[in-house]
Write a protein that holds these residues in place. Structure first.
Motif, PDB file in Angstrom:
ATOM      1  N   PHE A 253      33.188  30.883  34.868  1.00  0.00           N
ATOM      2  CA  PHE A 253      31.894  31.172  34.255  1.00  0.00           C
ATOM      3  C   PHE A 253      31.601  30.010  33.314  1.00  0.00           C
ATOM      4  CE2 PHE A 253      33.591  35.375  35.331  1.00  0.00           C
ATOM      5  CZ  PHE A 253      32.515  35.924  36.023  1.00  0.00           C
ATOM      6  N   GLY A 254      30.748  29.095  33.760  1.00  0.00           N
ATOM      7  CA  GLY A 254      30.545  27.880  32.993  1.00  0.00           C
ATOM      8  C   GLY A 254      31.833  27.073  32.961  1.00  0.00           C
ATOM      9  N   HIS A 255      32.300  26.734  31.763  1.00  0.00           N
ATOM     10  CA  HIS A 255      33.538  25.961  31.626  1.00  0.00           C
ATOM     11  C   HIS A 255      34.768  26.854  31.497  1.00  0.00           C
ATOM     12  CE1 HIS A 255      31.346  22.226  31.326  1.00  0.00           C
ATOM     13  NE2 HIS A 255      30.612  22.694  30.322  1.00  0.00           N
ATOM     14  N   HIS A 256      34.553  28.167  31.522  1.00  0.00           N
ATOM     15  CA  HIS A 256      35.670  29.098  31.341  1.00  0.00           C
ATOM     16  C   HIS A 256      36.202  29.522  32.706  1.00  0.00           C
ATOM     17  CE1 HIS A 256      38.278  32.126  29.821  1.00  0.00           C
ATOM     18  NE2 HIS A 256      37.530  33.144  30.216  1.00  0.00           N
TER      19      HIS A 256
ATOM     20  N   PHE B 228      47.232  49.119  46.617  1.00  0.00           N
ATOM     21  CA  PHE B 228      47.583  47.865  45.961  1.00  0.00           C
ATOM     22  C   PHE B 228      47.093  47.936  44.523  1.00  0.00           C
ATOM     23  CE2 PHE B 228      47.248  43.400  44.908  1.00  0.00           C
ATOM     24  CZ  PHE B 228      48.223  42.770  45.661  1.00  0.00           C
ATOM     25  N   CYS B 229      48.012  47.902  43.561  1.00  0.00           N
ATOM     26  CA  CYS B 229      47.658  48.080  42.157  1.00  0.00           C
ATOM     27  C   CYS B 229      47.666  46.742  41.422  1.00  0.00           C
ATOM     28  CB  CYS B 229      48.630  49.041  41.478  1.00  0.00           C
ATOM     29  SG  CYS B 229      48.598  50.715  42.176  1.00  0.00           S
ATOM     30  N   LEU B 230      46.624  46.519  40.626  1.00  0.00           N
ATOM     31  CA  LEU B 230      46.513  45.335  39.785  1.00  0.00           C
ATOM     32  C   LEU B 230      46.616  45.770  38.333  1.00  0.00           C
ATOM     33  CD1 LEU B 230      43.495  43.437  41.405  1.00  0.00           C
ATOM     34  CD2 LEU B 230      45.842  42.616  41.330  1.00  0.00           C
ATOM     35  N   VAL B 231      47.588  45.212  37.616  1.00  0.00           N
ATOM     36  CA  VAL B 231      47.755  45.554  36.205  1.00  0.00           C
ATOM     37  C   VAL B 231      47.801  44.269  35.386  1.00  0.00           C
ATOM     38  CG1 VAL B 231      49.024  47.647  36.814  1.00  0.00           C
ATOM     39  CG2 VAL B 231      50.293  45.577  36.221  1.00  0.00           C
ATOM     40  N   GLY B 232      47.570  44.421  34.090  1.00  0.00           N
ATOM     41  CA  GLY B 232      47.609  43.273  33.198  1.00  0.00           C
ATOM     42  C   GLY B 232      46.726  43.513  31.994  1.00  0.00           C
ATOM     43  N   PRO B 233      46.822  42.637  30.998  1.00  0.00           N
ATOM     44  CA  PRO B 233      46.029  42.817  29.784  1.00  0.00           C
ATOM     45  C   PRO B 233      44.550  42.611  30.026  1.00  0.00           C
ATOM     46  CG  PRO B 233      47.153  40.697  29.746  1.00  0.00           C
ATOM     47  CD  PRO B 233      47.684  41.437  30.940  1.00  0.00           C
ATOM     48  N   SER B 234      43.728  43.101  29.118  1.00  0.00           N
ATOM     49  CA  SER B 234      42.288  42.864  29.199  1.00  0.00           C
ATOM     50  C   SER B 234      42.022  41.361  29.184  1.00  0.00           C
ATOM     51  CB  SER B 234      41.574  43.519  28.011  1.00  0.00           C
ATOM     52  OG  SER B 234      41.739  44.913  28.052  1.00  0.00           O
ATOM     53  N   GLY B 235      41.066  40.944  30.014  1.00  0.00           N
ATOM     54  CA  GLY B 235      40.735  39.533  30.076  1.00  0.00           C
ATOM     55  C   GLY B 235      41.605  38.718  31.012  1.00  0.00           C
ATOM     56  N   SER B 236      42.485  39.382  31.770  1.00  0.00           N
ATOM     57  CA  SER B 236      43.400  38.638  32.641  1.00  0.00           C
ATOM     58  C   SER B 236      42.759  38.247  33.969  1.00  0.00           C
ATOM     59  CB  SER B 236      44.668  39.452  32.910  1.00  0.00           C
ATOM     60  OG  SER B 236      44.356  40.698  33.499  1.00  0.00           O
ATOM     61  N   GLY B 237      41.568  38.804  34.273  1.00  0.00           N
ATOM     62  CA  GLY B 237      40.876  38.453  35.509  1.00  0.00           C
ATOM     63  C   GLY B 237      40.916  39.515  36.583  1.00  0.00           C
ATOM     64  N   LYS B 238      41.518  40.669  36.294  1.00  0.00           N
ATOM     65  CA  LYS B 238      41.678  41.717  37.310  1.00  0.00           C
ATOM     66  C   LYS B 238      40.334  42.206  37.837  1.00  0.00           C
ATOM     67  CE  LYS B 238      43.643  44.659  34.552  1.00  0.00           C
ATOM     68  NZ  LYS B 238      43.303  43.951  33.295  1.00  0.00           N
ATOM     69  N   SER B 239      39.450  42.613  36.931  1.00  0.00           N
ATOM     70  CA  SER B 239      38.158  43.158  37.346  1.00  0.00           C
ATOM     71  C   SER B 239      37.286  42.086  38.001  1.00  0.00           C
ATOM     72  CB  SER B 239      37.425  43.778  36.154  1.00  0.00           C
ATOM     73  OG  SER B 239      38.126  44.915  35.680  1.00  0.00           O
ATOM     74  N   THR B 240      37.364  40.863  37.499  1.00  0.00           N
ATOM     75  CA  THR B 240      36.611  39.768  38.117  1.00  0.00           C
ATOM     76  C   THR B 240      37.066  39.565  39.558  1.00  0.00           C
ATOM     77  OG1 THR B 240      36.262  38.647  36.012  1.00  0.00           O
ATOM     78  CG2 THR B 240      36.089  37.299  37.994  1.00  0.00           C
ATOM     79  N   PHE B 241      38.363  39.579  39.784  1.00  0.00           N
ATOM     80  CA  PHE B 241      38.867  39.428  41.149  1.00  0.00           C
ATOM     81  C   PHE B 241      38.364  40.562  42.041  1.00  0.00           C
ATOM     82  CE2 PHE B 241      42.148  40.304  44.374  1.00  0.00           C
ATOM     83  CZ  PHE B 241      42.002  39.147  45.128  1.00  0.00           C
ATOM     84  N   LEU B 242      38.392  41.777  41.523  1.00  0.00           N
ATOM     85  CA  LEU B 242      37.919  42.920  42.301  1.00  0.00           C
ATOM     86  C   LEU B 242      36.457  42.729  42.701  1.00  0.00           C
ATOM     87  CD1 LEU B 242      39.611  45.475  42.961  1.00  0.00           C
ATOM     88  CD2 LEU B 242      38.256  46.683  41.261  1.00  0.00           C
TER      89      LEU B 242
END
Length: 266
Positions: free
Chosen positions: A27-30, A46-60
């Motif tokens: 997203f821009g330079h991020h 298939f379960c995706l886990v991790g902290p908030s901001g790790s990219g899980k929802s974006t990947f979905l």
């Protein structure tokens, strides 16, 4: 035997239902996704886990092209998502072609996004009538069957405001199933619910898993991942840190970053 709603589609090939090859998203330079490689087999949870901001929802969201990837390739059932390849070049599909791909992919969000002016059964009927051109009679019959399946057969005439959060999320699941998808994406489907309502939604998801629905679940519910999941990926800072069978990853994580995260959530 699989139910008609959960396994209406047969896969085109014996390969993975989802395949990600060096998927990047900025997203821009991020840079949010920094080269994701993974595969999801048909019928797998298939379960995706991790902290908030790790990219899980974006990947979905990239899987059904709600977000366009910046580099790499994403395939669902052998088809390139959002693009067509000609020779060495890829061309973005037109919106109507992307919409046609999305019909095969159900998605359930954190927020239920039900139409407030429609009853539960009308919410479930809407997409098959508007998108697939089904008759209202056919769509209504399936909608009632699906509401029964998620334990809401007696709530068909209720409006969202008359339902609890857990009931609304179950209507949202029925709505996604009404399109007879081959793949279901769940983006933290219980995170907006009061704790006592979480179980009723997870029970519906367990039933889908038993019926053989291919599911990718972004979740903080580690118990669900351990009991129902076939594979688990821990993501952090846009990369896959660790992957394996849920019980192995959750009980004997190999990476320090995974151990640190799990120590806070288990």
């Amino acid at each position: 035997m699989k139910s008609a709603e959960s396994a209406a589609h047969t896969t085109r090939a014996s390969g993975p239902m989802v395949r990600a090859e060096a998927v990047h998203k900025s997203f821009g330079h991020h840079e949010v996704l920094k080269g994701i490689d993974l595969e999801v087999a048909p019928r797998e949870v298939f379960c995706l886990v991790g902290p908030s901001g790790s990219g899980k929802s974006t990947f979905l969201r990239c899987i059904n092209h709600l977000e366009k990837i910046s580099a790499g390739r994403l395939y669902v059932d052998g088809q390139l998502v959002g693009y067509r390849q000609k020779g060495d070049r890829i061309h973005e599909l037109k919106e109507r072609e992307v919409a046609a791909q999305r019909r095969d992919i159900g998605m359930v969000f954190q927020r239920f996004n039900l139409f407030p002016h429609m009853t539960a059964v009308e919410n479930v009927m809407e997409a098959p009538v508007q998108v697939k051109g089904e008759t209202k009679a056919v769509a209504r019959e399936r909608a009632l069957r699906l509401l029964g399946r998620v334990g809401l057969g007696d709530k068909a005439g209720h409006y969202p405001s008359q339902l609890s959060g857990g009931q609304q999320q179950r209507v949202a699941i029925a709505r996604a199933l009404a399109m007879e998808p081959k793949l279901m994406l769940f983006d933290e489907p219980t995170s907006a619910l009061d704790p006592e309502l979480v179980g009723e939604v997870l029970d519906v998801m367990r039933g889908l898993a038993e019926d053989g629905m291919t599911m990718i679940v972004v979740t903080h519910e580690m118990g669900f991942a351990r009991e129902v999941g076939d594979a688990l990926v821990f993501m952090d800072d846009g990369v896959v840190v660790e992957a394996g069978h849920p019980r192995e990853v959750l009980t004997n994580p190999q990476q320090e970053r995974t151990r640190s995260f799990l120590s806070k959530v288990l």
